[in-house]
Design a protein around this motif. Structure first.
Motif, PDB file in Angstrom:
ATOM      1  N   UNK A 153       0.802  -1.296  -0.044  1.00 33.24           N
ATOM      2  CA  UNK A 153       0.076   0.213   0.038  1.00 33.24           C
ATOM      3  C   UNK A 153       0.799   1.282   0.004  1.00 33.24           C
ATOM      4  N   UNK A 154       2.125   1.043   0.516  1.00 31.31           N
ATOM      5  CA  UNK A 154       3.134   2.307   0.111  1.00 31.31           C
ATOM      6  C   UNK A 154       3.827   2.389  -0.639  1.00 31.31           C
ATOM      7  N   UNK A 155       3.734   1.597  -1.745  1.00 32.63           N
ATOM      8  CA  UNK A 155       4.351   1.435  -3.039  1.00 32.63           C
ATOM      9  C   UNK A 155       5.576   0.869  -3.144  1.00 32.63           C
ATOM     10  N   UNK A 156       5.872   0.081  -1.972  1.00 34.70           N
ATOM     11  CA  UNK A 156       7.287  -0.761  -1.830  1.00 34.70           C
ATOM     12  C   UNK A 156       7.280  -1.772  -2.496  1.00 34.70           C
ATOM     13  N   UNK A 157       8.122  -2.299  -3.198  1.00 32.13           N
ATOM     14  CA  UNK A 157       8.445  -3.564  -3.941  1.00 32.13           C
ATOM     15  C   UNK A 157       8.459  -4.539  -3.121  1.00 32.13           C
ATOM     16  N   UNK A 158       7.332  -5.425  -3.298  1.00 28.07           N
ATOM     17  CA  UNK A 158       7.172  -6.708  -2.302  1.00 28.07           C
ATOM     18  C   UNK A 158       8.264  -7.898  -2.801  1.00 28.07           C
ATOM     19  N   UNK A 159       8.991  -7.825  -3.855  1.00 26.60           N
ATOM     20  CA  UNK A 159       9.930  -8.629  -4.481  1.00 26.60           C
ATOM     21  C   UNK A 159       9.633  -9.386  -5.178  1.00 26.60           C
ATOM     22  N   UNK A 160      10.287 -10.551  -5.581  1.00 29.21           N
ATOM     23  CA  UNK A 160       9.899 -11.944  -6.500  1.00 29.21           C
ATOM     24  C   UNK A 160      10.055 -13.095  -6.018  1.00 29.21           C
ATOM     25  N   UNK A 161       9.562 -14.213  -6.719  1.00 30.57           N
ATOM     26  CA  UNK A 161       9.882 -15.575  -6.403  1.00 30.57           C
ATOM     27  C   UNK A 161      11.048 -16.312  -6.881  1.00 30.57           C
ATOM     28  N   UNK A 162      11.382 -17.346  -6.415  1.00 35.49           N
ATOM     29  CA  UNK A 162      12.371 -18.165  -7.094  1.00 35.49           C
ATOM     30  C   UNK A 162      12.226 -19.611  -7.111  1.00 35.49           C
TER      31      UNK A 162
END
Length: 266
Positions: A175-184
């Motif tokens: 909600x604060x426009x922070x990147x939540x990352x990705x999966x591997x």
């Protein structure tokens, strides 16, 4: 023959969006530009395209502005006849997916699978839609509690037999426009059982980094994966990789991977 449609050029301002069709002949190594007609789709990128027989099915996609926060999203379906090069806008029935881009897709028998994707707010979807190409009817795949996966965008999807696979993928923004990352990880969907299974690399294997937007193909019992955008976590910057990873599936819900490091000279 390789078929290319549309896309968005992001390194110019304003970002240019295309809706043209190109063909690359893998025998002659030459490009051609067929003259298409009919209900030509609007310019777009981040759409899906799947070929069944002599037709290509194009779904969704969109275009983004300079801030990546506004633009146009689509949820329409088109077919391109690969003999006559005529575009047709498909009249569909049933529960249609919401407008989206960067979703995953594949064909199993007469069913087109559309998985996830996202919008301009950084939200990504966890829904799975099935499109029957014979009846032109959409349906939402309903999962039992605990059998679904989190929302994923920019994940590579492919089908092998009656199973649908997703490779890595972006988890969106909070909600604060922070990147939540990705999966591997690699996710496997059993459509008949309506259940996802997560395939993980060995705990001590550090080759397959968290990433999204990879390209992959299945050949000789292995997946060959190239590139992507690496995202270790929401606090670390994203960067583009040129790695080639070979994934060997196993009978257990795991896999082994190898890194290919003998890159050709530029």
């Amino acid at each position: 023959m390789l078929l290319f449609f549309g896309g968005q050029i992001v390194n110019i301002c304003p970002k240019e969006v295309c809706n043209d069709v190109f063909i690359f002949n893998t025998s002659t190594l030459k490009w051609s530009y067929p003259k298409v007609y009919g209900d030509i789709p609007s310019p777009r990128g981040w759409c899906s395209a799947n070929v069944v027989g002599n037709k290509m099915f194009l779904f969704g996609g969109g275009s983004f502005n300079e801030s990546w926060r506004e633009g146009t999203l689509c949820n329409d379906m088109y077919t391109l006849d690969l003999i006559t090069w005529e575009w047709t806008k498909v009249v569909t029935h049933g529960t249609q997916p919401s407008p989206r881009a960067a979703h995953s897709s594949a064909i199993i028998n007469d069913i087109l699978i559309i998985q996830g994707g996202g919008n301009f707010t950084g939200a990504v979807y966890d829904d799975t839609f099935l499109f029957n190409i014979r009846t032109m009817t959409w349906s939402l795949l309903v999962f039992e509690p605990g059998c679904n996966i989190p929302g994923i965008g920019s994940s590579f999807g492919c089908a092998i037999g009656n199973y649908f696979f997703l490779f890595c993928g972006w988890l969106g923004m909070d909600e604060e426009s922070n990147n939540k990352g990705a999966l591997n990880t690699v996710m496997m969907l059993d459509i008949e059982k309506k259940k996802w299974v997560e395939l993980r690399p060995p705990p001590d294997d550090k080759l397959l980094k968290n990433r999204s937007a990879i390209t992959a193909c299945f050949y000789g019992g292995r997946w060959y994966c190239f590139g992507g955008i690496k995202m270790e976590s929401k606090s670390s910057p994203a960067w583009i990789t040129d790695e080639v990873i070979v994934i060997q599936p196993s009978k257990t819900p795991n896999f082994t991977i190898k890194n290919v490091d003998n890159y050709p000279s530029e």
